[in-house]
Design a protein around this motif. Structure first.
Motif, short mmCIF file in Angstrom:
data_model
loop_
_atom_site.label_atom_id
_atom_site.label_comp_id
_atom_site.label_asym_id
_atom_site.label_seq_id
_atom_site.Cartn_x
_atom_site.Cartn_y
_atom_site.Cartn_z
N THR A 194 0.87 -1.18 0.00
CA THR A 194 0.00 0.00 0.00
C THR A 194 0.90 1.22 0.00
N SER A 195 0.73 2.08 -1.01
CA SER A 195 1.65 3.19 -1.16
C SER A 195 1.19 4.10 -2.28
N LEU A 196 1.93 5.18 -2.47
CA LEU A 196 1.75 6.08 -3.61
C LEU A 196 2.89 5.81 -4.58
N TYR A 197 2.54 5.46 -5.81
CA TYR A 197 3.54 5.07 -6.80
C TYR A 197 3.68 6.13 -7.88
N PHE A 198 4.93 6.41 -8.23
CA PHE A 198 5.23 7.36 -9.28
C PHE A 198 6.09 6.72 -10.35
N CYS A 199 5.73 7.01 -11.58
CA CYS A 199 6.55 6.65 -12.73
C CYS A 199 7.26 7.92 -13.18
N ALA A 200 8.46 7.78 -13.71
CA ALA A 200 9.21 8.94 -14.18
C ALA A 200 9.99 8.56 -15.43
N SER A 201 10.32 9.57 -16.22
CA SER A 201 11.14 9.31 -17.40
C SER A 201 12.13 10.45 -17.59
N SER A 202 13.23 10.14 -18.25
CA SER A 202 14.19 11.18 -18.62
C SER A 202 14.83 10.81 -19.95
N GLN A 217 20.10 8.41 -19.80
CA GLN A 217 20.36 7.34 -18.82
C GLN A 217 19.89 7.70 -17.42
N GLY A 218 19.21 8.82 -17.28
CA GLY A 218 18.66 9.19 -15.98
C GLY A 218 19.38 10.34 -15.32
N GLY A 219 20.56 10.66 -15.77
CA GLY A 219 21.32 11.73 -15.14
C GLY A 219 20.99 13.10 -15.66
N GLU A 220 19.70 13.32 -15.83
CA GLU A 220 19.21 14.63 -16.25
C GLU A 220 17.77 14.75 -15.74
N THR A 221 17.06 15.75 -16.13
CA THR A 221 15.72 16.00 -15.59
C THR A 221 14.83 14.78 -15.73
N GLN A 222 14.27 14.36 -14.58
CA GLN A 222 13.26 13.30 -14.60
C GLN A 222 11.90 13.97 -14.54
N TYR A 223 10.99 13.50 -15.39
CA TYR A 223 9.63 14.00 -15.41
C TYR A 223 8.74 12.94 -14.78
N PHE A 224 8.02 13.36 -13.74
CA PHE A 224 7.20 12.42 -12.99
C PHE A 224 5.75 12.44 -13.45
N GLY A 225 5.14 11.26 -13.37
CA GLY A 225 3.71 11.16 -13.61
C GLY A 225 2.93 11.67 -12.42
N PRO A 226 1.59 11.64 -12.50
CA PRO A 226 0.75 12.20 -11.43
C PRO A 226 0.61 11.29 -10.21
N GLY A 227 1.04 10.05 -10.33
CA GLY A 227 0.98 9.14 -9.19
C GLY A 227 -0.21 8.20 -9.24
N THR A 228 -0.03 7.03 -8.63
CA THR A 228 -1.10 6.03 -8.48
C THR A 228 -1.16 5.66 -7.01
N ARG A 229 -2.32 5.89 -6.43
CA ARG A 229 -2.48 5.56 -5.00
C ARG A 229 -3.09 4.17 -4.90
N LEU A 230 -2.34 3.26 -4.28
CA LEU A 230 -2.75 1.86 -4.18
C LEU A 230 -3.01 1.48 -2.73
#
Lengths: 113, 115
Positions: free
Chosen positions: A86-94, A97-110
């Protein structure tokens, strides 16, 4: 609009019932990642992917699976959910390889009962 | 693995004052240090980042400093405004050659700017 989308946004399920949270990005990003956020613990990385078919475990991978068959999608699979997931889950992309700005999604509350 | 500690957990400042949030990390292999701002009900948003070959970076009212020897980095917000009120997270990242960047986040600082 450039964005990361997650579905569903809210989910209540029961222990042991397999579920998938989808994540999709339209920015042609190579790197994607999943995090969980719990009070007092901050964000913890579950899995990440540098590119198609390249994935690796983050800090808290137990109980989760991922796949990266297409560049834009990175689903998170809970084969047998338990209440401690049970948690709040976030997906992100950049971009790379990840060493720059990550853009996060709005979250999924499970909530796992 | 890497361990990131963040202090303070809560911070209240008067509008116009400065705010400082501090983080430490344990693994000298970490080479990328982003800071994220999270507003209520939203995902985190990058506000500034710094790489291990740089000691300081500034973007308008926001600055980050990095001390590699001491393994600590700090976020400085000057002339705070009510819209700066949010939760701020620091992170440290290790780049693995074959799989990309692995991230470790601090536990967050809830900043309140009092008008």
């Amino acid at each position: 609009e450039a964005q990361v989308t997650q579905n569903p946004r809210y989910l209540i399920t029961v222990t042991g019932k397999k579920l998938t949270v989808t994540c999709s990005q339209n920015m042609n990003h190579e790197y994607m990642s999943w995090y969980r956020q719990d009070p007092g613990l901050g964000l913890r990385q579950i899995y990440y992917s540098m590119n198609v078919e390249v994935t690796d475990k983050g800090d808290v991978p137990e109980g989760y699976k991922v796949s990266r068959k297409e560049k834009r999608n990175f689903p998170l699979i809970l084969e047998s959910p338990s209440p401690n997931q049970t948690s709040l889950y976030f997906c992100a992309s950049s971009l790379r390889q990840g060493g720059e700005t990550q853009y996060f999604g709005p979250g999924t509350r499970l909530l796992v009962l | 693995g890497e361990n990131v500690e963040q202090h303070p957990s809560t911070l209240s400042v008067q509008e116009g004052d400065s705010a400082v949030i501090k983080c430490t990390y344990s693994d000298s292999a970490s080479n990328y240090f982003p800071w994220y701002k999270q507003e209520l009900g939203k995902g985190p948003q990058l506000i500034i980042d710094i790489r291990s070959n740089v000691g300081e970076k500034k973007d308008q009212r926001i600055a980050v400093t990095l001390n590699k020897t001491a393994k600590h980095f700090s976020l400085h917000i000057t002339e705070t405004q009510p819209e700066d009120s949010a939760v701020y997270f620091c992170a440290a990242s290790i780049r693995w050659t074959n799989t990309g960047n692995q991230f470790y986040f601090g536990t967050g600082t809830s900043l309140t700017v009092i008008p």
